[in-house]
Design a protein around this motif. Sequence first.
Motif, PDB file in Angstrom:
ATOM      1  N   SER A  43      -6.950  -0.322   1.270  1.00 31.94           N
ATOM      2  CA  SER A  43      -5.626  -1.001   2.078  1.00 31.94           C
ATOM      3  C   SER A  43      -5.197   0.407   2.800  1.00 31.94           C
ATOM      4  O   SER A  43      -4.689   0.162   3.887  1.00 31.94           O
ATOM      5  N   GLN A  47      -2.888   0.555   6.210  1.00 25.68           N
ATOM      6  CA  GLN A  47      -1.785   0.934   6.655  1.00 25.68           C
ATOM      7  C   GLN A  47      -1.449   1.916   7.744  1.00 25.68           C
ATOM      8  O   GLN A  47      -0.815   2.147   7.993  1.00 25.68           O
ATOM      9  N   TYR A 144       0.370  -1.439  -3.518  1.00 26.59           N
ATOM     10  CA  TYR A 144       1.341  -2.403  -2.828  1.00 26.59           C
ATOM     11  C   TYR A 144       2.345  -1.906  -3.185  1.00 26.59           C
ATOM     12  O   TYR A 144       3.277  -3.218  -2.540  1.00 26.59           O
ATOM     13  N   SER A 145       2.845  -0.524  -2.892  1.00 21.26           N
ATOM     14  CA  SER A 145       4.043   0.307  -3.098  1.00 21.26           C
ATOM     15  C   SER A 145       5.471  -0.254  -4.106  1.00 21.26           C
ATOM     16  O   SER A 145       6.183  -0.624  -3.450  1.00 21.26           O
ATOM     17  N   TYR A 146       4.844  -1.078  -5.415  1.00 25.38           N
ATOM     18  CA  TYR A 146       5.391  -0.740  -6.465  1.00 25.38           C
ATOM     19  C   TYR A 146       4.938  -0.049  -7.143  1.00 25.38           C
ATOM     20  O   TYR A 146       3.909   0.259  -8.195  1.00 25.38           O
ATOM     21  N   HIS A 161      -8.565  -4.688  -8.823  1.00 24.10           N
ATOM     22  CA  HIS A 161      -7.870  -5.102  -7.450  1.00 24.10           C
ATOM     23  C   HIS A 161      -8.924  -6.520  -6.794  1.00 24.10           C
ATOM     24  O   HIS A 161      -9.620  -6.057  -7.747  1.00 24.10           O
ATOM     25  N   GLN A 168      -6.382  -9.929   3.589  1.00 26.98           N
ATOM     26  CA  GLN A 168      -5.546  -9.826   2.083  1.00 26.98           C
ATOM     27  C   GLN A 168      -6.319  -9.350   0.730  1.00 26.98           C
ATOM     28  O   GLN A 168      -7.240 -10.310   0.077  1.00 26.98           O
ATOM     29  N   ALA A 170      -5.174  -8.457  -3.485  1.00 29.41           N
ATOM     30  CA  ALA A 170      -4.784  -8.388  -4.594  1.00 29.41           C
ATOM     31  C   ALA A 170      -4.921  -7.889  -5.762  1.00 29.41           C
ATOM     32  O   ALA A 170      -5.540  -8.031  -6.048  1.00 29.41           O
ATOM     33  N   THR A 187       0.537  -9.255  -4.331  1.00 31.08           N
ATOM     34  CA  THR A 187      -0.111  -9.627  -2.701  1.00 31.08           C
ATOM     35  C   THR A 187       1.127  -9.195  -2.208  1.00 31.08           C
ATOM     36  O   THR A 187       2.403  -9.183  -2.408  1.00 31.08           O
ATOM     37  N   LYS A 188       0.406  -8.838  -0.643  1.00 30.03           N
ATOM     38  CA  LYS A 188       1.494  -8.809  -0.071  1.00 30.03           C
ATOM     39  C   LYS A 188       1.903  -9.368   1.011  1.00 30.03           C
ATOM     40  O   LYS A 188       2.187  -9.133   2.107  1.00 30.03           O
ATOM     41  N   GLY A 212       5.927  -8.677   0.073  1.00 27.54           N
ATOM     42  CA  GLY A 212       5.181 -10.014  -1.105  1.00 27.54           C
ATOM     43  C   GLY A 212       5.261 -10.318  -1.941  1.00 27.54           C
ATOM     44  O   GLY A 212       6.329 -11.530  -1.698  1.00 27.54           O
TER      45      GLY A 212
END
Length: 239
Positions: A43, A47, A144-146, A161, A168, A170, A187-188, A212
């Motif tokens: 990941s 990025q 996942y930026s959350y 994961h 992708q 998740a 998921t993105k 996502g």
Amino acid sequence: MDDLEFRRRLLSDPHDRSDEILQKILDDQQNRQYVEGLLNLDSKIEQAFHVDVPDDLADKIIFAHSPAKKQVNMSSRMFALAASLIFAIGLGVGQINWGNVLVSPAHASLENMAMHHIEHGEQFISGINEGNSEQEVNAKLSVYSYRLSSDFPYHIYYLNHCGFSATQHALHMVFAGQHGRVTAFVTKIHSDKKIDFTQQGMKGQIIPLEKGSLVLIGSKQENIDALSQTITPLLTFTQ
């Protein structure tokens, strides 16, 4: 399969979820941590490629090569060369329709991918009861930026994961619903609107997130809509 072959195959493809690989992951906590580490690295690499090209980069390159710059030292020439390469790469990446490459085909079958993952993977985690903490959830959600805005209100049986598609991955969570275990995927992969679906004696829902989607799947007796109304507000986007 021995440990060397297990690691060799995952280094070649971190999303490999063949029966042999899944069994090794199920059998050993260290193997699960190894897979998690590979997916986190995968990941971060993904990025790293998503770098915006500065708006004034073209002007800087033109200025660096203008006739007025007759006296150019070696460091400035190196910078101009590097900037040109970055600019060219940026233009090339910008010409690719990433929406069609990653989003549309995946979104068109997002529920199918989720159901396929459950069909081929849930059997290996049906007996797991990890009781994961909020800290563990946030650590994995960060990929996942959350993050959770408050405590997750349901008991968590499984958290890790997973390889969700060819391109992708998740966050895969199994938690306690009112009528049995409920599976969630963060998921993105983008979704435009909320979608309800029923497959293989189960029902689910795809919920759009800021960046996502959240997919929830449970038994036909489960109130999936109520679960989504509880869980979705807890997922706070961090970027």
